[in-house]
Write a protein that holds these residues in place. Structure first.
Motif, PDB file in Angstrom:
ATOM      1  N   GLU A 132      23.099 -87.726   9.299  1.00  0.00           N
ATOM      2  CA  GLU A 132      22.620 -86.342   9.341  1.00  0.00           C
ATOM      3  C   GLU A 132      23.137 -85.627  10.583  1.00  0.00           C
ATOM      4  O   GLU A 132      23.482 -84.443  10.536  1.00  0.00           O
ATOM      5  N   HIS A 133      23.196 -86.349  11.707  1.00  0.00           N
ATOM      6  CA  HIS A 133      23.735 -85.751  12.933  1.00  0.00           C
ATOM      7  C   HIS A 133      25.185 -85.324  12.724  1.00  0.00           C
ATOM      8  O   HIS A 133      25.578 -84.207  13.101  1.00  0.00           O
ATOM      9  N   GLU A 134      25.994 -86.198  12.112  1.00  0.00           N
ATOM     10  CA  GLU A 134      27.400 -85.857  11.879  1.00  0.00           C
ATOM     11  C   GLU A 134      27.531 -84.721  10.877  1.00  0.00           C
ATOM     12  O   GLU A 134      28.389 -83.844  11.030  1.00  0.00           O
ATOM     13  N   VAL A 135      26.708 -84.718   9.835  1.00  0.00           N
ATOM     14  CA  VAL A 135      26.748 -83.636   8.855  1.00  0.00           C
ATOM     15  C   VAL A 135      26.522 -82.287   9.545  1.00  0.00           C
ATOM     16  O   VAL A 135      27.251 -81.311   9.308  1.00  0.00           O
ATOM     17  N   THR A 136      25.539 -82.243  10.419  1.00  0.00           N
ATOM     18  CA  THR A 136      25.199 -80.988  11.097  1.00  0.00           C
ATOM     19  C   THR A 136      26.303 -80.557  12.063  1.00  0.00           C
ATOM     20  O   THR A 136      26.742 -79.397  12.048  1.00  0.00           O
ATOM     21  N   THR A 137      26.745 -81.481  12.912  1.00  0.00           N
ATOM     22  CA  THR A 137      27.775 -81.109  13.886  1.00  0.00           C
ATOM     23  C   THR A 137      29.077 -80.710  13.197  1.00  0.00           C
ATOM     24  O   THR A 137      29.775 -79.788  13.645  1.00  0.00           O
ATOM     25  N   GLU A 138      29.414 -81.382  12.093  1.00  0.00           N
ATOM     26  CA  GLU A 138      30.656 -81.067  11.404  1.00  0.00           C
ATOM     27  C   GLU A 138      30.593 -79.718  10.698  1.00  0.00           C
ATOM     28  O   GLU A 138      31.529 -78.920  10.778  1.00  0.00           O
ATOM     29  N   VAL A 139      29.508 -79.437  10.005  1.00  0.00           N
ATOM     30  CA  VAL A 139      29.398 -78.146   9.325  1.00  0.00           C
ATOM     31  C   VAL A 139      29.412 -77.009  10.339  1.00  0.00           C
ATOM     32  O   VAL A 139      30.070 -75.974  10.132  1.00  0.00           O
ATOM     33  N   ASP A 140      28.714 -77.189  11.442  1.00  0.00           N
ATOM     34  CA  ASP A 140      28.733 -76.152  12.478  1.00  0.00           C
ATOM     35  C   ASP A 140      30.134 -75.966  13.051  1.00  0.00           C
ATOM     36  O   ASP A 140      30.522 -74.858  13.424  1.00  0.00           O
ATOM     37  N   ARG A 141      30.869 -77.054  13.116  1.00  0.00           N
ATOM     38  CA  ARG A 141      32.263 -76.963  13.556  1.00  0.00           C
ATOM     39  C   ARG A 141      33.081 -76.123  12.588  1.00  0.00           C
ATOM     40  O   ARG A 141      33.877 -75.262  12.992  1.00  0.00           O
ATOM     41  N   TYR A 142      32.921 -76.344  11.293  1.00  0.00           N
ATOM     42  CA  TYR A 142      33.688 -75.567  10.309  1.00  0.00           C
ATOM     43  C   TYR A 142      33.312 -74.085  10.352  1.00  0.00           C
ATOM     44  O   TYR A 142      34.161 -73.206  10.212  1.00  0.00           O
ATOM     45  N   ILE A 143      32.027 -73.823  10.548  1.00  0.00           N
ATOM     46  CA  ILE A 143      31.562 -72.440  10.599  1.00  0.00           C
ATOM     47  C   ILE A 143      32.167 -71.715  11.798  1.00  0.00           C
ATOM     48  O   ILE A 143      32.587 -70.561  11.695  1.00  0.00           O
ATOM     49  N   SER A 144      32.229 -72.396  12.930  1.00  0.00           N
ATOM     50  CA  SER A 144      32.653 -71.731  14.162  1.00  0.00           C
ATOM     51  C   SER A 144      34.140 -71.878  14.453  1.00  0.00           C
ATOM     52  O   SER A 144      34.648 -71.266  15.392  1.00  0.00           O
ATOM     53  N   TRP A 145      34.855 -72.668  13.657  1.00  0.00           N
ATOM     54  CA  TRP A 145      36.287 -72.901  13.887  1.00  0.00           C
ATOM     55  C   TRP A 145      37.017 -72.761  12.561  1.00  0.00           C
ATOM     56  O   TRP A 145      37.484 -73.729  11.983  1.00  0.00           O
ATOM     57  N   PRO A 146      37.147 -71.554  12.025  1.00  0.00           N
ATOM     58  CA  PRO A 146      37.713 -71.351  10.686  1.00  0.00           C
ATOM     59  C   PRO A 146      39.126 -71.917  10.558  1.00  0.00           C
ATOM     60  O   PRO A 146      39.961 -71.751  11.452  1.00  0.00           O
ATOM     61  N   GLY A 147      39.377 -72.574   9.452  1.00  0.00           N
ATOM     62  CA  GLY A 147      40.725 -73.010   9.114  1.00  0.00           C
ATOM     63  C   GLY A 147      41.140 -74.370   9.621  1.00  0.00           C
ATOM     64  O   GLY A 147      41.920 -75.065   8.957  1.00  0.00           O
ATOM     65  N   GLN A 148      40.648 -74.791  10.781  1.00  0.00           N
ATOM     66  CA  GLN A 148      41.116 -76.057  11.367  1.00  0.00           C
ATOM     67  C   GLN A 148      40.837 -77.246  10.443  1.00  0.00           C
ATOM     68  O   GLN A 148      41.649 -78.154  10.324  1.00  0.00           O
ATOM     69  N   ALA A 149      39.683 -77.212   9.792  1.00  0.00           N
ATOM     70  CA  ALA A 149      39.282 -78.340   8.941  1.00  0.00           C
ATOM     71  C   ALA A 149      40.164 -78.481   7.701  1.00  0.00           C
ATOM     72  O   ALA A 149      40.128 -79.514   7.034  1.00  0.00           O
TER      73      ALA A 149
END
Length: 591
Positions: A515-532
């Protein structure tokens, strides 16, 4: 003064305007400088001049890592300096477009395709004023300071330069906050939804009372023996004074700005396309990180197809281990059973080291090895809570030992293959050894190529015999599913109106990430468009090219030769990789 310097640098780069066409593939060796054509010489003059300026600090971005080793100040990230850089890069693009590309050697036609896209992306970053959002939920200008302390320092002057940079942190932070205010004013900010708790890394420094406890003081705890004792004591005192008197107050001021201004005024939307010029911004982010000109709808469709394919493979493993229950129940089992988790940070680090040594035993059969090696170190504690599970590059594989119940061992083989050898550490080391390539190819990183190679290496681990249990193979698939789900989530959030909760549910329901990774990763995608998007699209390209090579070459297919052909490129856009591997296949067929 800064403006005059920037103008001087711009004038230094002025050169006669030299036509540009799409480059074909090239396999011939580069001609020596003595025998090069006028067109090749003109191209070399352009890129050597710009690269030297960039390495000297002219093109420095918002992180100290882009400054020269001898820098005695932090980067100038103010609007005037940014616009001066844009003028330089626009001038270079104009010169490149004036070249007669058909008159270039085959190798330089490839170099031109790579270099032009590199400069184009640098220019577009400034043109879109991305410097007004100098952080995301994964990375930030303030947390990147801790990596500045990891630079190798051998002499007293190296340490004095470092102290000078520490003393310049207040000016640097002021420029960054001014840029962030400008971004807030036009609605260009990190979404409010992912900002909670992000001040922790700032507070870790702002609340220090002993400067020697700061990671920034680490270079002074054991100074080189070549520096006399008296001078060592002087340097240590100056470092303590810089951290206590300049760095800590700068972090305290940054925290006030972050909590009192940035968080309250941050935009309430999630989508990149919802920002000013958002569609153009997201389009450019897609191009920069994937090197492809695909639209969000195309990428979303590719992602859905990959998710369905990988799901079938995951279901087969669940059947293989004899688990009785639903897919969701199997994920709960993986997330909660103690057998899958390390009890200490050292256990996690030692397990990763054992996996990497097992790779060492077989890797020589699959690719030519670089001379350089890598080390495994824990992620610094001040940034670990919001960092990904691990990250690798030339020389270092950072493994996150924070929150061990969120770091499943069944994912560790895939993570280690991706971040160390044969992934990022090996790829970066090999790129640096390609002495015949221009520096802009040896010392740059293109996400679609690098992350595509890293994800491909996770799959290669099956052939190499690295996955020892069905659970580790499921971990590999959950990592591949993670990257496929990114295609769906990134485009869903930034172009299709997805909510954060919708994105969290999608990743949670399709992978065995904690759950920790799910949260940190989704927040990463939201705040860093395109990199993922870069990971899966890059891997798809490499897998497809390998399948083509195997089919067309048949019994003469050599896996080591194929990997060498991929790795000897340095770091290239996917269309260039396509051209080069097609040329490799054609050449091997002749042979």
């Amino acid at each position: 003064m800064k403006t005059r310097l920037a103008v001087a640098l711009l004038l230094a780069l002025s050169a006669p305007l030299l036509t540009h066409a799409a480059p074909p593939a090239a396999t011939a060796a580069p001609a020596s400088i003595a025998n090069e054509s006028a067109a090749d010489a003109a191209f070399r003059a352009i890129y050597e001049k710009e690269w030297a300026w960039r390495q000297a600090g002219g093109g420095e971005a918002s992180e100290d890592g882009d400054a020269p080793e001898s820098a005695a100040r932090m980067p100038d990230v103010g609007p005037a300096a940014q616009q001066a850089r844009l003028a330089v890069w626009d001038g270079v693009l104009k010169q490149l477009d004036g070249l007669d590309a058909k008159a270039l050697s085959g190798v330089n036609q490839v170099n031109l395709a790579i270099y032009r896209d590199q400069v184009f992306n640098l220019a577009e970053e400034v043109r879109l004023r991305t410097y007004e959002m100098p952080f995301n939920s994964d990375s930030s200008f303030w947390s990147n300071l801790s990596f500045m302390a990891r630079r190798e320092m051998k002499t007293a002057q190296d340490h004095r330069n470092y102290i000078a940079r520490l003393n310049d942190v207040p000016r640097y932070f002021t420029q960054q906050t001014d840029n962030m205010r400008a971004g807030l004013a036009r609605g260009f900010s990190v979404p409010r939804a992912v900002l909670d708790g992000r001040e922790v890394a700032i507070s870790n420094v702002a609340d220090l009372t002993d400067p020697t406890r700061s990671p920034l003081y680490a270079p002074f705890k054991k100074l080189p023996s070549s520096i006399p004792a008296a001078e060592q004591a002087q340097l240590q005192a100056q470092a303590r004074e810089a951290i206590a008197g300049k760095v800590i107050p700068a972090f305290q001021q940054l925290r006030r700005f972050f909590l009192q201004e940035y968080v309250p005024k941050a935009r309430t939307t999630l989508a990149a396309e919802a920002m000013p010029d958002g569609k153009a911004f997201y389009k450019q982010q897609i191009h920069e990180y994937t090197t492809l000109d695909l639209g969000p709808d195309e990428i979303h469709t590719i992602g859905l197809a990959e998710v369905a394919r990988i799901q079938a493979e995951m279901n087969a493993i669940i059947k293989q281990v004899g688990f009785k229950g639903s897919f969701g129940e199997f994920l709960t089992f993986l997330r909660t059973d103690p057998q899958f988790y390390a009890k200490t940070p050292d256990e996690l680090l030692h397990r990763a080291a054992w996996i990497s040594k097992r790779v060492d035993g077989v890797i020589g059969r699959y690719m030519t090895l670089p001379r350089a090696r890598f080390t495994i170190v824990p992620v610094p504690p001040d940034i670990a809570p919001f960092w990904t599970a691990g990250r690798g590059g030339m020389g270092t594989y950072w493994l996150n030992t924070y929150n061990l119940p969120a770091r499943p061992l069944y994912n560790l083989p895939a993570l280690t293959l991706h971040e160390s050898d044969p992934g990022h550490a090996l790829q970066g080391a090999l790129a640096a050894e390609q002495g015949e390539l221009p520096e802009f190819r040896r010392n740059s990183y293109i996400s679609a190529y690098g992350e595509g190679w890293g994800l491909y290496c996770e799959k290669l681990g099956v052939e190499m015999g690295i996955y020892e249990t069905p659970y580790e193979d499921f971990g590999r698939l959950t990592y591949e599913m993670w990257r496929a789900a990114r295609l769906v989530i990134d485009t869903g959030v930034h172009s299709k109106g997805w909510s954060r909760e919708q994105a969290l549910a999608y990743l949670r329901d399709h992978t065995a990430l904690s759950e920790h990774e799910v949260t940190t990763e989704v927040d990463r995608y939201i705040s860093w468009p395109g990199q993922a998007l870069s990971y899966k699209l890059g891997e798809i390209a490499i897998v497809r090219l390998r399948a083509q090579a195997e089919k067309e070459l048949g019994d003469s297919f050599d896996i080591k030769a194929f990997h060498d052909a991929v790795l000897q490129q340095g770091s290239v856009p996917l269309p260039v990789l396509e051209q080069q591997i097609q040329a490799f296949i054609a050449e091997r067929r002749k042979g």
